[in-house]
Design a protein around this motif. Structure first.
Motif, PDB file in Angstrom:
ATOM      1  N   LEU A  86       0.826  -1.206   0.000  1.00 36.51           N
ATOM      2  CA  LEU A  86       0.000   0.000   0.000  1.00 36.51           C
ATOM      3  C   LEU A  86       0.860   1.256   0.000  1.00 36.51           C
ATOM      4  CD1 LEU A  86      -2.880  -0.889   2.496  1.00 36.51           C
ATOM      5  CD2 LEU A  86      -3.058  -0.583   0.025  1.00 36.51           C
ATOM      6  N   LEU A  87       1.951   1.226   0.784  1.00 33.96           N
ATOM      7  CA  LEU A  87       2.851   2.382   0.817  1.00 33.96           C
ATOM      8  C   LEU A  87       3.429   2.668  -0.565  1.00 33.96           C
ATOM      9  CD1 LEU A  87       4.864   1.915   4.138  1.00 33.96           C
ATOM     10  CD2 LEU A  87       3.298   3.777   3.581  1.00 33.96           C
ATOM     11  N   ALA A  88       3.702   1.615  -1.311  1.00 31.15           N
ATOM     12  CA  ALA A  88       4.304   1.783  -2.637  1.00 31.15           C
ATOM     13  C   ALA A  88       3.282   2.221  -3.682  1.00 31.15           C
ATOM     14  CB  ALA A  88       4.959   0.472  -3.077  1.00 31.15           C
ATOM     15  N   LEU A  89       1.992   1.956  -3.443  1.00 33.87           N
ATOM     16  CA  LEU A  89       0.988   2.170  -4.481  1.00 33.87           C
ATOM     17  C   LEU A  89       0.111   3.405  -4.280  1.00 33.87           C
ATOM     18  CD1 LEU A  89      -0.294  -1.496  -5.070  1.00 33.87           C
ATOM     19  CD2 LEU A  89       1.368  -0.204  -6.433  1.00 33.87           C
ATOM     20  N   VAL A  90      -0.056   3.855  -3.043  1.00 33.17           N
ATOM     21  CA  VAL A  90      -1.025   4.916  -2.793  1.00 33.17           C
ATOM     22  C   VAL A  90      -0.330   6.228  -2.445  1.00 33.17           C
ATOM     23  CG1 VAL A  90      -2.715   3.231  -2.003  1.00 33.17           C
ATOM     24  CG2 VAL A  90      -1.277   4.403  -0.327  1.00 33.17           C
ATOM     25  N   SER A  91      -1.059   7.334  -2.589  1.00 33.99           N
ATOM     26  CA  SER A  91      -0.531   8.671  -2.329  1.00 33.99           C
ATOM     27  C   SER A  91      -0.630   9.013  -0.844  1.00 33.99           C
ATOM     28  CB  SER A  91      -1.320   9.703  -3.131  1.00 33.99           C
ATOM     29  OG  SER A  91      -2.662   9.768  -2.666  1.00 33.99           O
ATOM     30  N   GLN A  92      -0.011  10.145  -0.466  1.00 33.37           N
ATOM     31  CA  GLN A  92      -0.084  10.588   0.921  1.00 33.37           C
ATOM     32  C   GLN A  92      -1.505  10.959   1.310  1.00 33.37           C
ATOM     33  OE1 GLN A  92       2.846  13.682   1.475  1.00 33.37           O
ATOM     34  NE2 GLN A  92       4.457  12.211   1.955  1.00 33.37           N
TER      35      GLN A  92
ATOM     36  N   VAL B  75      -4.252   9.478   0.243  1.00 34.12           N
ATOM     37  CA  VAL B  75      -4.932   8.209   0.523  1.00 34.12           C
ATOM     38  C   VAL B  75      -4.487   7.666   1.872  1.00 34.12           C
ATOM     39  CG1 VAL B  75      -5.227   5.818  -0.227  1.00 34.12           C
ATOM     40  CG2 VAL B  75      -5.253   7.659  -1.915  1.00 34.12           C
ATOM     41  N   LEU B  76      -3.183   7.777   2.169  1.00 28.50           N
ATOM     42  CA  LEU B  76      -2.699   7.339   3.468  1.00 28.50           C
ATOM     43  C   LEU B  76      -3.343   8.142   4.599  1.00 28.50           C
ATOM     44  CD1 LEU B  76       1.128   6.631   3.086  1.00 28.50           C
ATOM     45  CD2 LEU B  76      -0.704   5.007   3.572  1.00 28.50           C
ATOM     46  N   ALA B  77      -3.551   9.437   4.365  1.00 24.26           N
ATOM     47  CA  ALA B  77      -4.207  10.270   5.369  1.00 24.26           C
ATOM     48  C   ALA B  77      -5.622   9.768   5.643  1.00 24.26           C
ATOM     49  CB  ALA B  77      -4.247  11.727   4.902  1.00 24.26           C
ATOM     50  N   ILE B  78      -6.328   9.377   4.591  1.00 26.00           N
ATOM     51  CA  ILE B  78      -7.676   8.832   4.750  1.00 26.00           C
ATOM     52  C   ILE B  78      -7.626   7.511   5.508  1.00 26.00           C
ATOM     53  CG2 ILE B  78      -9.666   7.900   3.507  1.00 26.00           C
ATOM     54  CD1 ILE B  78      -9.097   9.928   1.297  1.00 26.00           C
ATOM     55  N   LEU B  79      -6.633   6.661   5.187  1.00 31.08           N
ATOM     56  CA  LEU B  79      -6.487   5.389   5.888  1.00 31.08           C
ATOM     57  C   LEU B  79      -6.250   5.604   7.385  1.00 31.08           C
ATOM     58  CD1 LEU B  79      -4.280   3.308   3.400  1.00 31.08           C
ATOM     59  CD2 LEU B  79      -6.682   2.904   3.999  1.00 31.08           C
ATOM     60  N   ILE B  80      -5.371   6.578   7.704  1.00 28.02           N
ATOM     61  CA  ILE B  80      -5.114   6.888   9.105  1.00 28.02           C
ATOM     62  C   ILE B  80      -6.390   7.355   9.793  1.00 28.02           C
ATOM     63  CG2 ILE B  80      -3.921   8.480  10.673  1.00 28.02           C
ATOM     64  CD1 ILE B  80      -1.549   8.405   8.762  1.00 28.02           C
ATOM     65  N   ALA B  81      -7.135   8.239   9.119  1.00 31.42           N
ATOM     66  CA  ALA B  81      -8.372   8.771   9.698  1.00 31.42           C
ATOM     67  C   ALA B  81      -9.391   7.666   9.939  1.00 31.42           C
ATOM     68  CB  ALA B  81      -8.955   9.840   8.774  1.00 31.42           C
ATOM     69  N   LEU B  82      -9.566   6.782   8.957  1.00 30.59           N
ATOM     70  CA  LEU B  82     -10.525   5.689   9.106  1.00 30.59           C
ATOM     71  C   LEU B  82     -10.117   4.740  10.225  1.00 30.59           C
ATOM     72  CD1 LEU B  82     -11.298   4.831   5.357  1.00 30.59           C
ATOM     73  CD2 LEU B  82     -12.779   6.021   6.999  1.00 30.59           C
ATOM     74  N   THR B  83      -8.813   4.486  10.323  1.00 31.30           N
ATOM     75  CA  THR B  83      -8.329   3.591  11.363  1.00 31.30           C
ATOM     76  C   THR B  83      -8.557   4.187  12.750  1.00 31.30           C
ATOM     77  OG1 THR B  83      -6.614   2.850   9.832  1.00 31.30           O
ATOM     78  CG2 THR B  83      -6.348   2.240  12.129  1.00 31.30           C
TER      79      THR B  83
ATOM     80  N   MET C 183      -2.714  -2.237   8.586  1.00 34.99           N
ATOM     81  CA  MET C 183      -2.840  -0.863   9.062  1.00 34.99           C
ATOM     82  C   MET C 183      -1.584  -0.394   9.772  1.00 34.99           C
ATOM     83  SD  MET C 183      -6.737  -0.887  10.526  1.00 34.99           S
ATOM     84  CE  MET C 183      -8.137  -1.257   9.469  1.00 34.99           C
ATOM     85  N   GLY C 184      -0.990  -1.273  10.577  1.00 36.68           N
ATOM     86  CA  GLY C 184       0.181  -0.872  11.352  1.00 36.68           C
ATOM     87  C   GLY C 184       1.379  -0.557  10.480  1.00 36.68           C
ATOM     88  N   THR C 185       1.582  -1.336   9.420  1.00 40.36           N
ATOM     89  CA  THR C 185       2.736  -1.107   8.554  1.00 40.36           C
ATOM     90  C   THR C 185       2.532   0.093   7.643  1.00 40.36           C
ATOM     91  OG1 THR C 185       3.208  -3.478   8.589  1.00 40.36           O
ATOM     92  CG2 THR C 185       4.272  -2.188   6.863  1.00 40.36           C
ATOM     93  N   SER C 186       1.323   0.295   7.162  1.00 32.87           N
ATOM     94  CA  SER C 186       1.076   1.385   6.212  1.00 32.87           C
ATOM     95  C   SER C 186       0.842   2.721   6.898  1.00 32.87           C
ATOM     96  CB  SER C 186      -0.117   1.046   5.315  1.00 32.87           C
ATOM     97  OG  SER C 186      -1.293   0.873   6.092  1.00 32.87           O
TER      98      SER C 186
END
Length: 244
Positions: free
Chosen positions: A94-100, A102-110, A141-144
């Motif tokens: 996920l880190l290699a494929l998604v933008s910052q 998208v990662l911000a959204i993942l953090i928020a959802l988590t 979630m923890g790694t990304s």
């Protein structure tokens, strides 16, 4: 920011404060350092997440793992830890494929998942299957995003608080080591990241120490709802900063 030389004093101070508070929360309730610190560090500089924060989190987990070692249940944790290995691999992908963004959204959802667990008192039976599912999602979630607590907490949430705290501590020791290794192998943890993490370690250790010696002075409702409020405000601030 890519190295310690670019870290100005105010950013360093705020990042250290976030790690201090996060370490206190995690020592008090068993999880929460990444939930508290990740949005703040991401807001200060995205380079601090996930690599540097994961290193700091590992220090925190080693401290709590040693402190609560007598309550560990290895047979309970084994399915979750085994399932976390493929989860960590997916997190690196996920880190290699998604933008910052998208990662911000993942953090928020988590984070919101963690808040939901704490508010709704959701419980699941601690079966081997549920532990494995929690471990896998925690790895992703923890790694990304560095926030791997909510999935495994969701499975353990109905247990005695002392049992939760001890087994979460043991789970996070091994799982954080997995995430650190996965980030390093994936090229997302370098010497520069280690240098960024170094000045945050003393604040983390101090937060752990203060929690261990003052926990009896903090009421459970204050700790519970105060941390949830802090998490909610952090999510709002992070999303505003990311999409403004």
């Amino acid at each position: 920011m890519d190295n310690l030389d670019d870290l100005n004093f105010m950013v360093l101070l705020l990042a250290a404060l976030a790690c201090f508070i996060g370490a206190y929360v995690q020592t008090a309730i068993g999880f929460g350092m990444a939930i508290v610190a990740a949005p703040i560090l991401f807001y200060l500089d995205p380079a601090l997440v996930p690599g540097p924060l994961m290193v700091v989190l590992l220090v925190m987990c080693l401290m709590n793992g040693w402190r609560f070692r007598k309550g560990l249940e290895i047979n309970l944790l084994a399915p979750a830890l085994l399932a976390r290995i493929p989860g960590s691999a997916l997190g690196v992908l996920l880190l290699a494929l998604v933008s910052q963004q998208v990662l911000a959204i993942l953090i928020a959802l988590t984070i919101m998942l963690g808040i939901l667990v704490r508010l709704k008192d959701i419980t699941l039976p601690m079966t081997r299957t549920n532990m494995a599912m929690g471990g896998f999602l925690s790895g992703v979630m923890g790694t990304s995003t560095t926030i791997g607590g909510p999935p495994i907490v969701l499975v353990m949430h109905g247990a005695d608080i002392h049992r939760i705290r001890a087994n979460l501590a043991g789970f996070f020791v091994v799982s954080t080591m997995m995430s650190v290794a996965a980030l390093a192998l994936g090229g997302f943890l370098s010497l520069d990241h280690l240098k960024l993490a170094l000045p945050l370690v003393p604040a983390t250790l101090l937060g752990n120490w203060v929690a261990a010696h003052t926990l009896h002075l903090v009421s459970k409702p204050v700790m519970h709802y105060g941390s949830l409020l802090l998490c909610t405000l952090a999510v709002i601030g992070m999303l505003i900063n990311t999409f403004s």
